[in-house]
Write a protein that holds these residues in place. Sequence first.
Motif, PDB file in Angstrom:
ATOM      1  N   LEU A 106       0.839  -1.192   0.000  1.00  0.00           N
ATOM      2  CA  LEU A 106       0.000   0.000   0.000  1.00  0.00           C
ATOM      3  C   LEU A 106       0.877   1.245   0.000  1.00  0.00           C
ATOM      4  CD1 LEU A 106      -2.832   1.228   0.168  1.00  0.00           C
ATOM      5  CD2 LEU A 106      -2.665   1.066   2.667  1.00  0.00           C
ATOM      6  N   ARG A 107       0.706   2.087  -0.989  1.00  0.00           N
ATOM      7  CA  ARG A 107       1.509   3.303  -1.093  1.00  0.00           C
ATOM      8  C   ARG A 107       0.979   4.370  -0.139  1.00  0.00           C
ATOM      9  NH1 ARG A 107       4.674   3.810  -6.183  1.00  0.00           N
ATOM     10  NH2 ARG A 107       4.821   1.666  -6.961  1.00  0.00           N
ATOM     11  N   GLN A 108       1.904   5.104   0.425  1.00  0.00           N
ATOM     12  CA  GLN A 108       1.551   6.106   1.432  1.00  0.00           C
ATOM     13  C   GLN A 108       1.422   7.517   0.847  1.00  0.00           C
ATOM     14  OE1 GLN A 108       0.982   4.874   4.677  1.00  0.00           O
ATOM     15  NE2 GLN A 108       1.217   2.963   3.531  1.00  0.00           N
ATOM     16  N   ASP A 109       1.537   7.640  -0.476  1.00  0.00           N
ATOM     17  CA  ASP A 109       1.485   8.952  -1.119  1.00  0.00           C
ATOM     18  C   ASP A 109       0.208   9.701  -0.735  1.00  0.00           C
ATOM     19  OD1 ASP A 109       3.626   7.794  -2.274  1.00  0.00           O
ATOM     20  OD2 ASP A 109       2.889   7.801  -4.326  1.00  0.00           O
ATOM     21  N   GLY A 110       0.372  10.939  -0.298  1.00  0.00           N
ATOM     22  CA  GLY A 110      -0.773  11.782   0.000  1.00  0.00           C
ATOM     23  C   GLY A 110      -1.436  11.513   1.336  1.00  0.00           C
ATOM     24  N   GLN A 114       0.400   7.200   8.536  1.00  0.00           N
ATOM     25  CA  GLN A 114       0.766   5.880   8.030  1.00  0.00           C
ATOM     26  C   GLN A 114      -0.403   4.906   8.171  1.00  0.00           C
ATOM     27  OE1 GLN A 114       3.495   3.976   6.857  1.00  0.00           O
ATOM     28  NE2 GLN A 114       4.618   5.843   6.347  1.00  0.00           N
ATOM     29  N   ALA A 115      -0.592   4.085   7.141  1.00  0.00           N
ATOM     30  CA  ALA A 115      -1.641   3.063   7.192  1.00  0.00           C
ATOM     31  C   ALA A 115      -1.298   2.035   8.269  1.00  0.00           C
ATOM     32  CB  ALA A 115      -1.770   2.386   5.842  1.00  0.00           C
ATOM     33  N   SER A 116      -2.315   1.458   8.838  1.00  0.00           N
ATOM     34  CA  SER A 116      -2.113   0.435   9.872  1.00  0.00           C
ATOM     35  C   SER A 116      -1.707  -0.880   9.228  1.00  0.00           C
ATOM     36  CB  SER A 116      -3.400   0.231  10.671  1.00  0.00           C
ATOM     37  OG  SER A 116      -4.404  -0.346   9.834  1.00  0.00           O
ATOM     38  N   ILE A 117      -1.193  -1.780  10.029  1.00  0.00           N
ATOM     39  CA  ILE A 117      -0.826  -3.110   9.548  1.00  0.00           C
ATOM     40  C   ILE A 117      -2.039  -3.807   8.954  1.00  0.00           C
ATOM     41  CG2 ILE A 117       0.001  -5.393  10.212  1.00  0.00           C
ATOM     42  CD1 ILE A 117       2.179  -3.310  10.185  1.00  0.00           C
ATOM     43  N   THR A 118      -3.202  -3.618   9.591  1.00  0.00           N
ATOM     44  CA  THR A 118      -4.439  -4.238   9.100  1.00  0.00           C
ATOM     45  C   THR A 118      -4.788  -3.721   7.710  1.00  0.00           C
ATOM     46  OG1 THR A 118      -5.282  -4.450  11.370  1.00  0.00           O
ATOM     47  CG2 THR A 118      -6.893  -4.602   9.567  1.00  0.00           C
ATOM     48  N   GLU A 119      -4.671  -2.403   7.514  1.00  0.00           N
ATOM     49  CA  GLU A 119      -4.957  -1.806   6.204  1.00  0.00           C
ATOM     50  C   GLU A 119      -3.989  -2.326   5.144  1.00  0.00           C
ATOM     51  OE1 GLU A 119      -6.349   2.639   6.186  1.00  0.00           O
ATOM     52  OE2 GLU A 119      -4.905   2.399   7.822  1.00  0.00           O
ATOM     53  N   LYS A 120      -2.720  -2.388   5.495  1.00  0.00           N
ATOM     54  CA  LYS A 120      -1.705  -2.839   4.548  1.00  0.00           C
ATOM     55  C   LYS A 120      -1.941  -4.288   4.141  1.00  0.00           C
ATOM     56  CE  LYS A 120       1.898   0.278   6.291  1.00  0.00           C
ATOM     57  NZ  LYS A 120       3.191   0.356   6.998  1.00  0.00           N
ATOM     58  N   THR A 121      -2.263  -5.110   5.107  1.00  0.00           N
ATOM     59  CA  THR A 121      -2.498  -6.536   4.826  1.00  0.00           C
ATOM     60  C   THR A 121      -3.736  -6.721   3.959  1.00  0.00           C
ATOM     61  OG1 THR A 121      -1.487  -7.147   6.936  1.00  0.00           O
ATOM     62  CG2 THR A 121      -2.856  -8.804   5.859  1.00  0.00           C
ATOM     63  N   ALA A 122      -4.798  -5.977   4.267  1.00  0.00           N
ATOM     64  CA  ALA A 122      -6.041  -6.082   3.497  1.00  0.00           C
ATOM     65  C   ALA A 122      -5.812  -5.648   2.058  1.00  0.00           C
ATOM     66  CB  ALA A 122      -7.131  -5.240   4.154  1.00  0.00           C
ATOM     67  N   TYR A 123      -5.062  -4.566   1.874  1.00  0.00           N
ATOM     68  CA  TYR A 123      -4.781  -4.089   0.514  1.00  0.00           C
ATOM     69  C   TYR A 123      -3.977  -5.118  -0.259  1.00  0.00           C
ATOM     70  CZ  TYR A 123      -2.730  -1.594  -3.372  1.00  0.00           C
ATOM     71  OH  TYR A 123      -2.327  -1.250  -4.643  1.00  0.00           O
ATOM     72  N   GLN A 124      -2.977  -5.697   0.367  1.00  0.00           N
ATOM     73  CA  GLN A 124      -2.134  -6.652  -0.329  1.00  0.00           C
ATOM     74  C   GLN A 124      -2.935  -7.877  -0.779  1.00  0.00           C
ATOM     75  OE1 GLN A 124       1.338  -8.379   1.793  1.00  0.00           O
ATOM     76  NE2 GLN A 124       2.524  -7.619   0.044  1.00  0.00           N
ATOM     77  N   LYS A 125      -3.815  -8.345   0.077  1.00  0.00           N
ATOM     78  CA  LYS A 125      -4.652  -9.490  -0.283  1.00  0.00           C
ATOM     79  C   LYS A 125      -5.557  -9.151  -1.467  1.00  0.00           C
ATOM     80  CE  LYS A 125      -4.887 -11.764   4.256  1.00  0.00           C
ATOM     81  NZ  LYS A 125      -5.768 -12.137   5.388  1.00  0.00           N
ATOM     82  N   LYS A 126      -6.150  -7.952  -1.418  1.00  0.00           N
ATOM     83  CA  LYS A 126      -7.019  -7.529  -2.517  1.00  0.00           C
ATOM     84  C   LYS A 126      -6.224  -7.362  -3.803  1.00  0.00           C
ATOM     85  CE  LYS A 126     -10.337  -3.941  -3.853  1.00  0.00           C
ATOM     86  NZ  LYS A 126     -10.990  -2.663  -3.451  1.00  0.00           N
TER      87      LYS A 126
END
Length: 285
Positions: A106-110, A114-126
């Motif tokens: 998950l890119r942090q641009d803008g 910082q995104a949470s670990i939960t957000e990052k994991t969910a994005y990667q799965k999607k």
Amino acid sequence: GCFPHGTLVATMGYFRTGSTLLYNVARVWAVLATGGTSMVSGFGCRDPVLMGIGVEGASTATCSVVCKDHEMKQGIPEHAHVILMSRRDPWESVCSRKLQGLWCRLRQDGRSKQASITEKTAYQKKCFKDPEIQAAEAQNQCKDLMMMQAKIYDARRKQGKDVAYDVLLSDYDTSPQRQIQEIGKAMGICREAYMDPALVKFVVAMGTKLVNDPGADQGITQMHGVHSDAERQKACSKLAEQMRGDAACAEWMAANASASANALLRELAAAPPPTVKGKNGGKKR
């Protein structure tokens, strides 16, 4: 002598281009030229003027440096005596990053936070399940590498200088002797040396050894592991098509990552110089 002592050679390149191989080729040429008694090397390029390299009167004036980096550090664009670059089929570079696990992050641009670990994991799965997100990831990764190349070239050219030689990784296979000679020539190695068949054969053999056995003496060579064609085909069979969905990336791919086909470099070159504040608070270019 056969080499201009007091030289800093910066070997650079975007990620996964064989820049470490280039670095080691340059190191060997420099050791052969200096006898290894007045040369240092390592990752991370520093301003040669601050180190006294080539500076008349400094105790280190006749010392030489071969360094490796992926970005221009302060003092390098204007003061490095030689800059060498490496490039590679963009599909191979992007695929290599995918195989390293540097994918669907998950890119942090803008974002202000910082995104949470939960957000990052969910994005990667999607991302791994969604073909459209995968295609966007492939194109973004391509653009990231284009920008790395563009910033290096642009910074050097805005100092009225240029990259001395840019070696395409696959050319080590198709014309190894010529690549070794061109690297030596660009460094300032004398013609008698870079045209010597025995010396060129020796440096070629060293490079072949590093590619075939990258794990040997990694503390010295700093080589990375390599991926097989089978690994690339299994993980990246759709990658080239996805990357070509972006026009700028497609142009760059078609030209084997040549800087002349880098649209982001053209944009940087066309941009006006940054505005800075003058001594009295006024603005100046």
